[in-house]
Design an enzyme around this catalytic site. Structure first.
Site, PDB file in Angstrom:
ATOM      1  N   ASN A 156      58.125 -12.465  -8.191  1.00  0.00           N
ATOM      2  CA  ASN A 156      57.516 -13.785  -8.008  1.00  0.00           C
ATOM      3  C   ASN A 156      57.798 -14.684  -9.214  1.00  0.00           C
ATOM      4  OD1 ASN A 156      56.476 -13.069  -5.530  1.00  0.00           O
ATOM      5  ND2 ASN A 156      54.381 -12.740  -6.260  1.00  0.00           N
TER       6      ASN A 156
ATOM      7  N   HIS B 203      54.581  -7.377   3.357  1.00  0.00           N
ATOM      8  CA  HIS B 203      54.125  -6.161   2.652  1.00  0.00           C
ATOM      9  C   HIS B 203      52.696  -5.875   3.084  1.00  0.00           C
ATOM     10  CE1 HIS B 203      51.700  -8.858   0.279  1.00  0.00           C
ATOM     11  NE2 HIS B 203      52.777  -9.576   0.024  1.00  0.00           N
TER      12      HIS B 203
ATOM     13  N   ASP C 181      46.841 -12.090   3.226  1.00  0.00           N
ATOM     14  CA  ASP C 181      47.058 -11.708   1.829  1.00  0.00           C
ATOM     15  C   ASP C 181      45.901 -12.137   0.912  1.00  0.00           C
ATOM     16  OD1 ASP C 181      49.083 -10.831  -0.355  1.00  0.00           O
ATOM     17  OD2 ASP C 181      48.495 -12.843  -0.988  1.00  0.00           O
TER      18      ASP C 181
ATOM     19  N   ASP D 242      51.296 -13.297   5.775  1.00  0.00           N
ATOM     20  CA  ASP D 242      51.452 -12.625   4.482  1.00  0.00           C
ATOM     21  C   ASP D 242      50.474 -11.452   4.300  1.00  0.00           C
ATOM     22  OD1 ASP D 242      51.479 -12.097   1.609  1.00  0.00           O
ATOM     23  OD2 ASP D 242      52.531 -14.014   1.424  1.00  0.00           O
TER      24      ASP D 242
ATOM     25  N   HIS E 174      49.264  -5.502  -4.220  1.00  0.00           N
ATOM     26  CA  HIS E 174      50.496  -4.927  -3.650  1.00  0.00           C
ATOM     27  C   HIS E 174      51.591  -5.106  -4.666  1.00  0.00           C
ATOM     28  CE1 HIS E 174      51.776  -9.091  -2.820  1.00  0.00           C
ATOM     29  NE2 HIS E 174      50.494  -9.294  -2.593  1.00  0.00           N
TER      30      HIS E 174
ATOM     31  N   THR F 233      55.512 -11.067  -2.502  1.00  0.00           N
ATOM     32  CA  THR F 233      55.776 -12.104  -1.507  1.00  0.00           C
ATOM     33  C   THR F 233      57.163 -12.748  -1.609  1.00  0.00           C
ATOM     34  OG1 THR F 233      53.444 -12.581  -1.388  1.00  0.00           O
ATOM     35  CG2 THR F 233      54.928 -14.325  -0.643  1.00  0.00           C
TER      36      THR F 233
ATOM     37  N   HIS G  94      43.461  -9.603  -1.165  1.00  0.00           N
ATOM     38  CA  HIS G  94      43.323  -9.561  -2.635  1.00  0.00           C
ATOM     39  C   HIS G  94      41.845  -9.643  -3.020  1.00  0.00           C
ATOM     40  CE1 HIS G  94      47.434  -9.680  -4.061  1.00  0.00           C
ATOM     41  NE2 HIS G  94      47.730 -10.662  -3.233  1.00  0.00           N
TER      42      HIS G  94
END
Ligand code: AMP
Ligand code: ZN
Ligand code: ZN
Length: 405
Positions: free
Chosen positions: A95, A242, A194, A38, A344, A74, A198
């Site tokens: 999401n 992504h 991911d 991810d 993202h 995601t 973040h």
């Protein structure tokens, strides 16, 4: 033996041998194992040593980048990878969202995530199972619910605490099952880089360290499949949903300061994309005020630019608000912890939102460099490799077939 005859024999033997080793493995004998890591931005691997991703690139195919679907989040993207459809057409439009027919869907809510009514389209494992191919999934959006009444034969309820190495063990165990029980299509998922992107931002040392660690795990997986007697039949795809970009509380727009949240019937999404539905009679006021806000794009859902393929699904709110690249949006004062690091969800033409594609195995050319593909192309790619009759999708085989043997 006369010399000419001997040489002819040698040549024909050589020809026979080389044809034999180049024998194309029939589609119905090929395996596909696809790993998604991810939030793996397209350029992360170029910043550090990644010998195993390089190994896949030199033995197989590597795209410069993959363009995700909008919104670059995601859930919409993993389900686009599975179905070959844009979110407008597969229904996982964010999401979290509200469906006029079936109510609220939220990433963190097991009941909705495991409810098949939310998932439209046909995930590749459903296509495969319906054509008598056994499939397995160690976490993938959509695999935890029956879609068209079908689920992978083997699947797992999402639990982020399961160690990545243990996910690999299970995938290998599946591949060691006796042939009648063995899955021929496997998807599996790591929720990194991911989380780290973040928290620390895409430019951080933490990302560099993690990318090397993830590369080693890819190496562990490759070494283990190389021990299997049918290794030559396995296609291994490493990709992601992504990228990630740097955010800052200094580049933050408080939407609530312009239009109080109680003017809205529903507000979904978050940073950097919201889709919102005004209360009865509030549309014009909200619309006029939002036009004046800088550093965001605001569209009525029917006017979202066509290139984003977003806005026809009834699960999308009446207005789409998208922060400009690297800008953030929210409903109050920016919580510093939330608007630092990375995020993202932006326009899918933004470079930072792009992600990776590496693949090797009997179907892929060796050392093939590809420019770009889209996440929706994975479905037709896998269907082609495995000889499956595909559903109708948005993805294009033409964009990917150049990497196939
Ligand atoms: P986001 O970065 O907000 O787009 O979402 C990423 C998060 O989705 C990750 O932190 C994962 O923990 C979570 N996630 C991924 N797959 C699943 C799943 N099948 N069920 C629930 N959460 C998931
Ligand atoms: Zn993601
Ligand atoms: Zn994320």
């Amino acid at each position: 033996m006369n010399r000419v005859f001997f040489i002819a024999l040698l040549i024909s033997g050589f020809l026979f041998f080389s044809c034999e080793t180049d024998r194309k493995i029939p589609a119905e004998e090929q395996y596909v194992v696809m790993l998604s890591m991810d939030g793996f931005r397209w350029d992360y691997a170029s910043r550090v040593e990644t010998p195993w991703l390089d190994y896949i690139a030199s033995h197989g195919a590597n795209a410069e980048y993959v363009k995700p679907a909008f919104p670059t989040k995601t859930f919409p993207n993993h389900y686009s990878m599975a179905t070959g459809l844009y979110p407008d057409n597969h229904g996982i439009v964010d999401n979290n969202f509200t469906c006029p027919e079936h109510g609220t869907y939220r990433l963190g809510d097991r009941e909705s995530v495991e409810n098949g009514v939310f998932y439209n389209g046909e995930p590749i494992w459903v296509t495969a199972e319906n054509q008598n191919v056994t499939t397995a999934s160690f976490f993938w959006v959509g695999s935890e619910a029956p879609v068209k009444g079908v689920q992978p034969t083997y699947w797992k309820r999402y639990d982020s605490s399961v160690a990545f190495a243990s996910r690999i063990d299970t995938v290998i165990n599946w591949l060691q099952l006796e042939e009648e029980k063995r899955p021929r299509l496997i998807t599996f998922y790591f929720q990194e880089p991911d989380g780290t992107g973040h928290r620390f931002g895409p430019g951080s040392q933490e990302i560099d360290a993690l990318v090397m660690e993830l590369d080693s795990l890819v190496g562990v997986f490759i070494s283990r499949i190389q021990e299997l007697p049918f290794y030559d039949n396995i296609n291994f795809i490493v990709t992601s949903d992504h990228g990630m970009t740097e955010v800052s509380p200094d580049r933050y727009v408080n939407i609530g300061a312009y239009t109080p949240r109680d003017w809205y019937e529903r507000t979904h999404g978050g940073n950097p994309m919201m889709h919102v539905t005004p209360k009865e009679g509030m549309m014009d006021s909200i619309w006029n005020i939002l036009q004046t806000v800088e550093n965001v794009s605001v569209w009525k859902k029917e006017d979202v630019p066509a290139r984003l393929n977003y806005g026809t699904n009834p699960r999308i709110g009446d207005i789409v608000i998208l922060a400009d690249s690297t800008w953030s949006i929210g409903w109050g004062k920016p919580r510093a912890s939330y608007y630092t690091g990375g995020a993202h969800g932006w326009d899918n033409t933004k470079k930072d939102m792009h992600t990776i594609f590496y693949a090797m195995g009997p179907s892929f050319k060796e050392g093939h460099k590809h420019t770009s593909i889209e996440v929706v192309d994975l479905y037709p790619l896998i269907a082609k490799i495995m000889g499956l009759e595909p559903a109708e999708v948005d993805g294009k085989l033409e964009r990917v077939e150049g990497m196939l043997r």
